[in-house]
Design a protein around this motif. Structure first.
Motif, PDB file in Angstrom:
ATOM      1  N   ARG A 142     -63.854  23.575  16.289  1.00  0.00           N
ATOM      2  CA  ARG A 142     -63.775  22.117  16.616  1.00  0.00           C
ATOM      3  C   ARG A 142     -64.832  21.095  15.914  1.00  0.00           C
ATOM      4  N   PRO A 143     -64.517  20.172  15.136  1.00  0.00           N
ATOM      5  CA  PRO A 143     -65.260  19.588  13.969  1.00  0.00           C
ATOM      6  C   PRO A 143     -66.069  18.603  15.023  1.00  0.00           C
ATOM      7  N   LEU A 144     -67.296  18.935  14.841  1.00  0.00           N
ATOM      8  CA  LEU A 144     -68.505  17.915  15.383  1.00  0.00           C
ATOM      9  C   LEU A 144     -69.260  17.725  14.210  1.00  0.00           C
ATOM     10  N   ASP A 145     -69.776  16.565  14.309  1.00  0.00           N
ATOM     11  CA  ASP A 145     -70.989  15.789  13.480  1.00  0.00           C
ATOM     12  C   ASP A 145     -72.186  15.561  14.281  1.00  0.00           C
ATOM     13  N   CYS A 146     -73.034  15.030  13.655  1.00  0.00           N
ATOM     14  CA  CYS A 146     -74.223  14.676  14.319  1.00  0.00           C
ATOM     15  C   CYS A 146     -75.360  13.783  13.461  1.00  0.00           C
ATOM     16  N   PHE A 147     -75.490  12.564  14.042  1.00  0.00           N
ATOM     17  CA  PHE A 147     -76.420  11.614  13.236  1.00  0.00           C
ATOM     18  C   PHE A 147     -77.889  11.832  14.186  1.00  0.00           C
ATOM     19  N   LEU A 148     -78.888  11.978  13.351  1.00  0.00           N
ATOM     20  CA  LEU A 148     -80.236  11.990  13.754  1.00  0.00           C
ATOM     21  C   LEU A 148     -80.927  10.781  13.848  1.00  0.00           C
ATOM     22  N   TYR A 149     -81.859  10.476  14.982  1.00  0.00           N
ATOM     23  CA  TYR A 149     -82.404   9.065  14.799  1.00  0.00           C
ATOM     24  C   TYR A 149     -83.707   9.020  15.437  1.00  0.00           C
ATOM     25  N   PHE A 150     -84.408  10.174  15.786  1.00  0.00           N
ATOM     26  CA  PHE A 150     -85.903   9.747  16.558  1.00  0.00           C
ATOM     27  C   PHE A 150     -86.539  11.257  16.192  1.00  0.00           C
ATOM     28  N   LEU A 151     -87.726  11.117  15.635  1.00  0.00           N
ATOM     29  CA  LEU A 151     -88.611  12.217  15.460  1.00  0.00           C
ATOM     30  C   LEU A 151     -89.812  12.343  16.359  1.00  0.00           C
ATOM     31  N   TYR A 152     -90.105  13.524  16.870  1.00  0.00           N
ATOM     32  CA  TYR A 152     -91.307  13.723  17.676  1.00  0.00           C
ATOM     33  C   TYR A 152     -92.381  14.650  17.183  1.00  0.00           C
ATOM     34  N   THR A 153     -93.664  14.646  17.190  1.00  0.00           N
ATOM     35  CA  THR A 153     -94.664  15.585  16.556  1.00  0.00           C
ATOM     36  C   THR A 153     -95.634  15.451  17.670  1.00  0.00           C
ATOM     37  N   GLU A 154     -96.397  16.603  17.592  1.00  0.00           N
ATOM     38  CA  GLU A 154     -97.715  16.595  18.379  1.00  0.00           C
ATOM     39  C   GLU A 154     -98.590  15.805  17.603  1.00  0.00           C
ATOM     40  N   LYS A 155     -98.742  15.647  16.229  1.00  0.00           N
ATOM     41  CA  LYS A 155     -99.681  14.775  15.428  1.00  0.00           C
ATOM     42  C   LYS A 155     -98.941  13.859  14.728  1.00  0.00           C
ATOM     43  N   GLN A 156     -99.191  12.596  14.679  1.00  0.00           N
ATOM     44  CA  GLN A 156     -98.314  11.382  14.264  1.00  0.00           C
ATOM     45  C   GLN A 156     -98.437  11.537  12.566  1.00  0.00           C
ATOM     46  N   LEU A 157     -97.242  11.607  12.089  1.00  0.00           N
ATOM     47  CA  LEU A 157     -97.163  11.828  10.637  1.00  0.00           C
ATOM     48  C   LEU A 157     -96.954  10.494   9.929  1.00  0.00           C
ATOM     49  N   PHE A 158     -96.256   9.592  10.799  1.00  0.00           N
ATOM     50  CA  PHE A 158     -95.974   8.360  10.045  1.00  0.00           C
ATOM     51  C   PHE A 158     -96.458   7.110  11.111  1.00  0.00           C
TER      52      PHE A 158
END
Length: 672
Positions: free
Chosen positions: A219-235
């Motif tokens: 079944r053809p699914l797609d996925c958009f990503l929109y939020f990043l979580y890290t222990e140490k803030q990279l940005f």
């Protein structure tokens, strides 16, 4: 360049190209090369990987996708809670939200605007660049571990090839289905007599709940990503993180926008309100987030939602128009679907002339009359539907719409089975739209996959009297000279078609069974029936009890099969196809005997197992001298029971005092 370097470059190029073609075909439903060209490239890649196994990508298109069976979805606690967003339909409430932000942090901030995808929220954890876990939103604190299913999504990286990612991070996104893919799959469900999904979101959500990732992979699914979580803030900002994860290979929407104030946000909202229907997927609004992570922390959260983000939701567009007539379409399985013909009206960016009425019950619910003024909506539904009637505009002499009693194509009296909403035409051997649709289904990619025989060609050949049954397709080689007389049907086209027909005789039994177009027999059901009964003769002779003894085969499917095989014309058609050389028996794998520990013992396997699939347990039994039976009887020695086993099997085995054992007990009997 060395031979090894050259091979590496070829493998990388072919892998990237085939992954893109897979995405185009399965996810976007917009193939850019022919099946033949794709297969040739895949074969070329497989040869290179065989010659240079050390260079093969574990995620290569040549590797089997999915197939993992999950006993049950493990509940996993989210490292960072998956909170919902506050939402609004009002521009004034957005301005109020903006004022609250300014009051808390001042005027120096930016917003990031993103499309609000209408799908299923997903949180994915990556460890050392590899997808370790994928979890649904659930209740926001904990959700279901659906990693095996998410691994099958083409746009989700299983392994990151960039070099600047952290060792551990979590990324959030939305799993969804493109409209074209939804239409194609939903039409296939309707043709198979299955209940269609209302919209792509429901289809995507239903797919993620499947326990067989092999089925999810189809079944053809797609996925958009929109939020990043890290222990140490990279940005420092959300916008920076979006650009970074895009560089890591994640699918990030190209339509995000950085806005300096609420005026620009409102412009963005207005822009997409007019253009959202031009997208290949559904959105139901816009998400607005404060860009700076430091400012997000300062703003904090309420008990339920972040104070630094809000969703603006679009209202489902609704218009009033006039019902001009109702027509009835006959599908492949004979189901008769009413369709409303409307006075053309602009709705959701397109001119709508027709709307689905679903079935007779819907016509009664709406109390639909001839010439009614009706309200039509195209919200979460792909096909416009009539929501309600405006009775104030009804002509006093208007007659109620009466559902047809006879087939509009062949005149046969319609029937409706108890518990079903649809009426259908039982004259499958003499009703033209059913005959044509059955043949089109049979030659299709998912069934016999006959090159050179598309829907238009089947329709053309039927209208000209060349074919009236599936078996007639295999006699077309006898009419070569007559075929050459058809306009725009050249010798090369005819030769390709005839070659494709001949080649299809090698398609396995489950493809043939699915291709016959028996009501409720989809691809998965056909595979289960073939694996269980092995031959068409055994399947045709099976009783209701024997059929429902097969895992996941219910009473409705069993009744449909018995009814189909009881019709003389159907049995004659199968006999003709057998004589023409089609496969009506499962290919038996040669069993290499490893021991005699189960010699003389008989087994049935039922339910879902954690460590092994049913096929693997079946192989183990046969490899150690045991025999698999097709139904529970006094001849059965053991019922190997997993989770979710059918209650009828358990009851019958208990009545016959048949020992019920676990997979672990079976392994002990084998000595493993």
């Amino acid at each position: 360049m060395s031979v090894n370097q050259q091979a590496k470059q070829q493998i990388e190029t072919l892998t990237a190209e085939l992954k893109q073609h897979n995405y185009n075909y399965y996810v976007l439903a917009q193939p850019t090369i022919s099946d033949y060209e794709f297969d040739q490239k895949l074969e070329q890649l497989a040869k290179l990987e065989k010659q240079h196994p050390e260079l093969a990508d574990p995620e290569s298109p040549t590797q089997r996708v999915g197939g993992e069976v999950t006993k049950e979805f493990k509940t996993v606690r989210h490292r960072w809670p998956m909170l919902s967003l506050g939402n609004t339909y009002s521009a004034q409430e957005l301005k109020d939200f903006d004022q609250r932000i300014r009051k808390a942090i001042g005027d120096q901030f930016e917003y990031v605007c993103e499309l609000k995808f209408d799908g299923l929220s997903m949180s994915m954890t990556y460890e050392n660049g590899k997808l370790a876990r994928a979890v649904t939103r659930g209740n926001g604190v904990e959700g279901d571990d659906v990693t095996a299913n998410v691994r099958t999504i083409h746009s989700v990286p299983k392994k990151i090839t960039a070099s600047d990612y952290p060792d551990l991070f979590e990324i959030r996104g939305e799993v969804f289905m493109h409209r074209k893919a939804f239409d194609r799959l939903n039409n296939e469900r309707i043709e198979s007599g299955e209940v269609p999904y209302a919209n792509p979101r429901n289809f995507a959500s239903g797919t993620m709940k499947l326990q067989d990732s092999g089925e999810v992979a189809r079944r053809p699914l797609d996925c958009f990503l929109y939020f990043l979580y890290t222990e140490k803030q990279l940005f420092k900002t959300h916008w920076e993180s979006l650009q970074a994860v895009k560089g890591w290979g994640f699918h990030v929407s190209e339509h995000n926008r950085l806005c300096k104030d609420m005026d620009e946000v409102l412009e963005f909202i207005q822009y997409w309100e007019d253009r959202r229907f031009d997208l290949s997927f559904d959105i139901d609004g816009i998400v607005i987030k404060v860009n700076s992570y430091a400012q997000q922390q300062e703003l904090g959260f309420t008990a339920k939602v972040p104070r630094w983000a809000i969703a603006y939701k679009y209202k489902a567009e609704q218009v009033e128009t006039v019902l001009q007539s109702v027509e009835y379409n006959v599908g492949r399985t004979g189901a008769v679907t009413p369709v409303a013909n409307l006075k053309p009206v602009l709705l959701a960016g397109t001119t709508v002339k027709r709307a689905t009425l679903h079935n007779a019950n819907e016509i009664l619910r709406l109390d639909l009359h001839e010439g009614d003024a009706v309200f039509v909506e195209k919200g979460g539904e792909i096909i416009p539907k009539i929501i309600s009637v405006n009775p104030q505009k009804r002509n006093p002499d208007a007659k109620p719409i009466a559902y047809v009693t006879h087939c509009p194509a062949c005149g046969t009296e319609l029937i409706r089975k108890e518990g079903e909403a649809a009426f259908y035409c039982p004259n499958d051997e003499g009703c033209p739209p059913q005959i044509v649709s059955k043949m089109q289904h049979f030659v299709g990619r998912r069934a016999m996959n006959i090159d050179g025989l598309g829907d238009e060609t089947i329709e053309n050949l039927y209208q000209r009297g060349f074919i009236a049954h599936i078996s007639d397709i295999y006699d077309l080689h006898l009419k070569y000279d007559e075929l050459t007389q058809i306009e725009r049907f050249g010798e090369k086209s005819i030769r390709n078609m005839l070659d494709g027909i001949e080649k299809s005789k090698q398609m396995p039994f489950e493809k043939v069974l699915f291709g016959l177009g028996i009501r409720y027999i989809g691809e998965t059901v056909a595979k289960k029936l073939v694996a269980y009964f092995k031959t068409i003769e055994k399947l045709m002779a099976a009783s209701f009890e024997e059929l429902v003894a097969v895992d996941e085969i219910g009473g409705r499917i069993a009744e449909s099969l018995i009814e189909y095989f009881s019709i003389e014309e159907h049995r004659e058609e199968i006999a003709k196809l057998q004589r023409q050389g089609l496969q009506f028996a499962a290919e038996e794998k040669e069993v290499v005997l490893q021991s005699e520990s189960l010699s003389g013992k008989t087994f049935i396997i039922s339910g879902v197992f954690e460590k092994y699939s049913r096929d693997e347990l079946k192989d183990l039994i046969e490899q150690n001298g045991g025999k698999i039976l097709s139904s529970i009887s006094a001849k059965l020695n053991y019922l190997v029971a997993g989770d979710n086993m059918g209650p009828s099997k358990l009851e019958k085995a208990t009545k016959l005092n048949i020992p019920i054992i676990s997979d672990e007990e079976l392994l002990k009997m084998i000595g493993l």
